[in-house]
Write a protein that holds these residues in place. Structure first.
Motif, PDB file in Angstrom:
ATOM      1  N   LEU A  87       0.820  -1.215   0.000  1.00 40.76           N
ATOM      2  CA  LEU A  87       0.000   0.000   0.000  1.00 40.76           C
ATOM      3  C   LEU A  87       0.853   1.264   0.000  1.00 40.76           C
ATOM      4  CD1 LEU A  87      -2.893  -0.935   2.456  1.00 40.76           C
ATOM      5  CD2 LEU A  87      -3.035  -0.646  -0.015  1.00 40.76           C
ATOM      6  N   THR A  88       1.899   1.288   0.800  1.00 44.37           N
ATOM      7  CA  THR A  88       2.740   2.485   0.833  1.00 44.37           C
ATOM      8  C   THR A  88       3.464   2.689  -0.498  1.00 44.37           C
ATOM      9  OG1 THR A  88       4.503   1.171   1.865  1.00 44.37           O
ATOM     10  CG2 THR A  88       3.095   2.484   3.315  1.00 44.37           C
ATOM     11  N   THR A  89       3.876   1.590  -1.108  1.00 46.12           N
ATOM     12  CA  THR A  89       4.516   1.708  -2.425  1.00 46.12           C
ATOM     13  C   THR A  89       3.539   2.240  -3.451  1.00 46.12           C
ATOM     14  OG1 THR A  89       5.996  -0.137  -1.908  1.00 46.12           O
ATOM     15  CG2 THR A  89       5.743   0.462  -4.224  1.00 46.12           C
ATOM     16  N   ALA A  90       2.324   1.695  -3.463  1.00 46.53           N
ATOM     17  CA  ALA A  90       1.310   2.165  -4.409  1.00 46.53           C
ATOM     18  C   ALA A  90       0.944   3.627  -4.154  1.00 46.53           C
ATOM     19  CB  ALA A  90       0.071   1.279  -4.308  1.00 46.53           C
ATOM     20  N   ALA A  91       0.805   3.996  -2.879  1.00 47.44           N
ATOM     21  CA  ALA A  91       0.456   5.383  -2.557  1.00 47.44           C
ATOM     22  C   ALA A  91       1.573   6.334  -2.968  1.00 47.44           C
ATOM     23  CB  ALA A  91       0.176   5.515  -1.063  1.00 47.44           C
ATOM     24  N   GLY A  92       2.809   5.950  -2.720  1.00 44.61           N
ATOM     25  CA  GLY A  92       3.934   6.794  -3.112  1.00 44.61           C
ATOM     26  C   GLY A  92       4.005   7.000  -4.614  1.00 44.61           C
ATOM     27  N   LEU A  93       3.816   5.919  -5.370  1.00 44.42           N
ATOM     28  CA  LEU A  93       3.827   6.041  -6.829  1.00 44.42           C
ATOM     29  C   LEU A  93       2.610   6.814  -7.326  1.00 44.42           C
ATOM     30  CD1 LEU A  93       4.983   2.449  -7.833  1.00 44.42           C
ATOM     31  CD2 LEU A  93       6.332   4.553  -7.884  1.00 44.42           C
ATOM     32  N   GLY A  94       1.469   6.627  -6.654  1.00 41.74           N
ATOM     33  CA  GLY A  94       0.263   7.349  -7.043  1.00 41.74           C
ATOM     34  C   GLY A  94       0.398   8.851  -6.873  1.00 41.74           C
ATOM     35  N   ILE A  95       1.238   9.279  -5.954  1.00 41.42           N
ATOM     36  CA  ILE A  95       1.501  10.709  -5.766  1.00 41.42           C
ATOM     37  C   ILE A  95       2.618  11.175  -6.704  1.00 41.42           C
ATOM     38  CG2 ILE A  95       2.298  12.453  -4.125  1.00 41.42           C
ATOM     39  CD1 ILE A  95       1.058  10.707  -1.906  1.00 41.42           C
ATOM     40  N   ALA A  96       3.643  10.348  -6.869  1.00 38.46           N
ATOM     41  CA  ALA A  96       4.821  10.754  -7.632  1.00 38.46           C
ATOM     42  C   ALA A  96       4.530  10.904  -9.124  1.00 38.46           C
ATOM     43  CB  ALA A  96       5.944   9.742  -7.423  1.00 38.46           C
ATOM     44  N   ILE A  97       3.739   9.997  -9.683  1.00 41.33           N
ATOM     45  CA  ILE A  97       3.491  10.034 -11.130  1.00 41.33           C
ATOM     46  C   ILE A  97       2.764  11.310 -11.551  1.00 41.33           C
ATOM     47  CG2 ILE A  97       2.273   8.888 -13.020  1.00 41.33           C
ATOM     48  CD1 ILE A  97       2.960   6.225 -11.645  1.00 41.33           C
ATOM     49  N   PRO A  98       1.639  11.682 -10.919  1.00 44.82           N
ATOM     50  CA  PRO A  98       1.013  12.970 -11.286  1.00 44.82           C
ATOM     51  C   PRO A  98       1.922  14.168 -11.024  1.00 44.82           C
ATOM     52  CG  PRO A  98      -0.510  11.608 -10.020  1.00 44.82           C
ATOM     53  CD  PRO A  98       0.825  10.956  -9.929  1.00 44.82           C
ATOM     54  N   SER A  99       2.707  14.110  -9.947  1.00 45.86           N
ATOM     55  CA  SER A  99       3.615  15.223  -9.649  1.00 45.86           C
ATOM     56  C   SER A  99       4.629  15.421 -10.764  1.00 45.86           C
ATOM     57  CB  SER A  99       4.354  14.972  -8.331  1.00 45.86           C
ATOM     58  OG  SER A  99       3.454  14.826  -7.260  1.00 45.86           O
ATOM     59  N   LEU A 100       5.189  14.314 -11.242  1.00 42.26           N
ATOM     60  CA  LEU A 100       6.182  14.406 -12.314  1.00 42.26           C
ATOM     61  C   LEU A 100       5.544  14.886 -13.611  1.00 42.26           C
ATOM     62  CD1 LEU A 100       9.098  13.949 -13.160  1.00 42.26           C
ATOM     63  CD2 LEU A 100       8.518  11.570 -13.677  1.00 42.26           C
ATOM     64  N   ILE A 101       4.326  14.415 -13.882  1.00 39.40           N
ATOM     65  CA  ILE A 101       3.621  14.854 -15.094  1.00 39.40           C
ATOM     66  C   ILE A 101       3.372  16.356 -15.054  1.00 39.40           C
ATOM     67  CG2 ILE A 101       1.424  14.703 -16.339  1.00 39.40           C
ATOM     68  CD1 ILE A 101       1.342  11.739 -15.594  1.00 39.40           C
ATOM     69  N   MET A 102       2.904  16.866 -13.920  1.00 39.27           N
ATOM     70  CA  MET A 102       2.628  18.300 -13.804  1.00 39.27           C
ATOM     71  C   MET A 102       3.924  19.112 -13.850  1.00 39.27           C
ATOM     72  SD  MET A 102      -0.508  18.205 -13.926  1.00 39.27           S
ATOM     73  CE  MET A 102      -0.618  19.984 -13.981  1.00 39.27           C
ATOM     74  N   TYR A 103       4.993  18.579 -13.275  1.00 40.30           N
ATOM     75  CA  TYR A 103       6.281  19.276 -13.337  1.00 40.30           C
ATOM     76  C   TYR A 103       6.735  19.429 -14.786  1.00 40.30           C
ATOM     77  CZ  TYR A 103      11.332  19.938 -13.131  1.00 40.30           C
ATOM     78  OH  TYR A 103      12.607  20.406 -13.334  1.00 40.30           O
ATOM     79  N   MET A 104       6.644  18.362 -15.568  1.00 36.92           N
ATOM     80  CA  MET A 104       7.042  18.415 -16.971  1.00 36.92           C
ATOM     81  C   MET A 104       6.118  19.340 -17.764  1.00 36.92           C
ATOM     82  SD  MET A 104       7.890  14.356 -17.476  1.00 36.92           S
ATOM     83  CE  MET A 104       8.323  14.522 -19.206  1.00 36.92           C
ATOM     84  N   TYR A 105       4.832  19.313 -17.451  1.00 38.07           N
ATOM     85  CA  TYR A 105       3.873  20.172 -18.151  1.00 38.07           C
ATOM     86  C   TYR A 105       4.168  21.653 -17.885  1.00 38.07           C
ATOM     87  CZ  TYR A 105      -0.481  22.689 -18.985  1.00 38.07           C
ATOM     88  OH  TYR A 105      -1.411  23.626 -19.391  1.00 38.07           O
ATOM     89  N   PHE A 106       4.358  22.012 -16.622  1.00 40.90           N
ATOM     90  CA  PHE A 106       4.605  23.413 -16.284  1.00 40.90           C
ATOM     91  C   PHE A 106       5.959  23.882 -16.805  1.00 40.90           C
ATOM     92  CE2 PHE A 106       1.558  22.703 -12.593  1.00 40.90           C
ATOM     93  CZ  PHE A 106       0.537  23.389 -13.219  1.00 40.90           C
ATOM     94  N   THR A 107       6.955  23.003 -16.810  1.00 40.46           N
ATOM     95  CA  THR A 107       8.258  23.378 -17.366  1.00 40.46           C
ATOM     96  C   THR A 107       8.138  23.703 -18.848  1.00 40.46           C
ATOM     97  OG1 THR A 107       9.406  21.976 -15.748  1.00 40.46           O
ATOM     98  CG2 THR A 107      10.636  22.620 -17.706  1.00 40.46           C
TER      99      THR A 107
END
Length: 267
Positions: free
Chosen positions: A200-220
């Motif tokens: 669960l912690t692995t899934a939750a961490g990835l569930g937060i990290a993937i959208p964060s990285l997508i938004m970082y690339m989008y805003f950049t």
């Protein structure tokens, strides 16, 4: 100090799911009592995450907050308001704007592109090199404001999987401790909390990290496109107000007047 912190997290994560404690509704132990199955309901997942629910929740709130904030700040209409830019250059090219009036219009508008243009306008009539340097100096300040807080999203994309990995390690430690107890041998539900926490912690961490990285690339990418457009408008300003640009306009006006005079004499 780090060992003490990790030890405290592990104790908090496993304090409520001991095999000897009675299962009560609404506790972490009760979540794992359903034949050792990993919970899927949101509230059960929230309980099953144990002490890791709080840092993961805080990370997700930070990501959501700064995603919304950057969406508002990086709107094209806020950074480069087309109506203002269009009217400004029309009046500038027609010669209806004095330097002081042009600077005041840009400062009153207050958009990033207007502030960049205002820096160039203060060098009105100077060489193109001086005008460009003034625009570059002002542009760097505005670009830094546009890029502000984007790194936070990149940081969240890095930290969230690490929190998940830490949860995986804590969960596996808990599972091995239970395996070492004879009372847990052959009972899959007794090991469910440790293994489930890992997943669960692995899934939750990835569930937060993937959208964060997508938004970082989008805003950049969005900042880069806005900077390119601002650079083009700044170059247009240099061509109009620099000494070379003003000289070229004067020669063009002289040729136009000469052509009109010749056409009148021919008539």
């Amino acid at each position: 100090m780090l060992v003490i912190v990790l030890g405290g997290i592990w104790k908090l994560a496993s304090a409520q799911d001991s095999a000897e404690e009675p299962e009560e509704k609404g506790t972490t132990a009760a979540v794992w009592s359903n034949e050792g199955k990993i919970p899927t309901e949101p509230y059960e997942v929230w309980l099953a995450l144990g002490a890791f629910r709080f840092p993961l929740a805080l990370t997700s709130i930070i990501v959501l907050w700064f995603t919304i904030e950057r969406m508002v700040v990086l709107r094209h209409g806020r950074v480069i308001p087309n109506p203002f830019v269009k009217r400004f250059f029309e009046h500038l090219k027609s010669g209806n704007l004095e330097p002081r009036m042009a600077i005041k219009l840009c400062e009153d508008n207050g958009s990033p592109i207007a502030l960049v243009l205002a820096n160039g306008l203060r060098k009105w009539g100077k060489s193109s090199v001086e005008v460009e340097q003034a625009i570059i100096d002002g542009g760097e300040r505005q670009v830094s404001q546009l890029r502000k807080h984007i790194r936070i999203l990149n940081g969240a994309a890095t930290i969230a999987p690490l929190l998940g990995l830490l949860g995986t390690v804590v969960g596996m430690i808990d599972s091995f401790n239970r395996i070492s107890q004879s009372a847990a041998m052959g009972k899959s539900e007794a090991l469910a909390s440790g293994i489930g926490l890992s997943l669960l912690t692995t899934a939750a961490g990835l569930g937060i990290a993937i959208p964060s990285l997508i938004m970082y690339m989008y805003f950049t990418g969005r900042v880069d496109s806005l900077v390119i457009e601002m650079d083009g408008l700044a170059q247009d300003l240099v061509d109009i107000i620099s000494a070379e640009g003003l000289s070229e306009q004067a020669r063009a006006a002289a040729k136009a007047n000469s052509a009109k005079a010749e056409s009148r004499r021919a008539v």
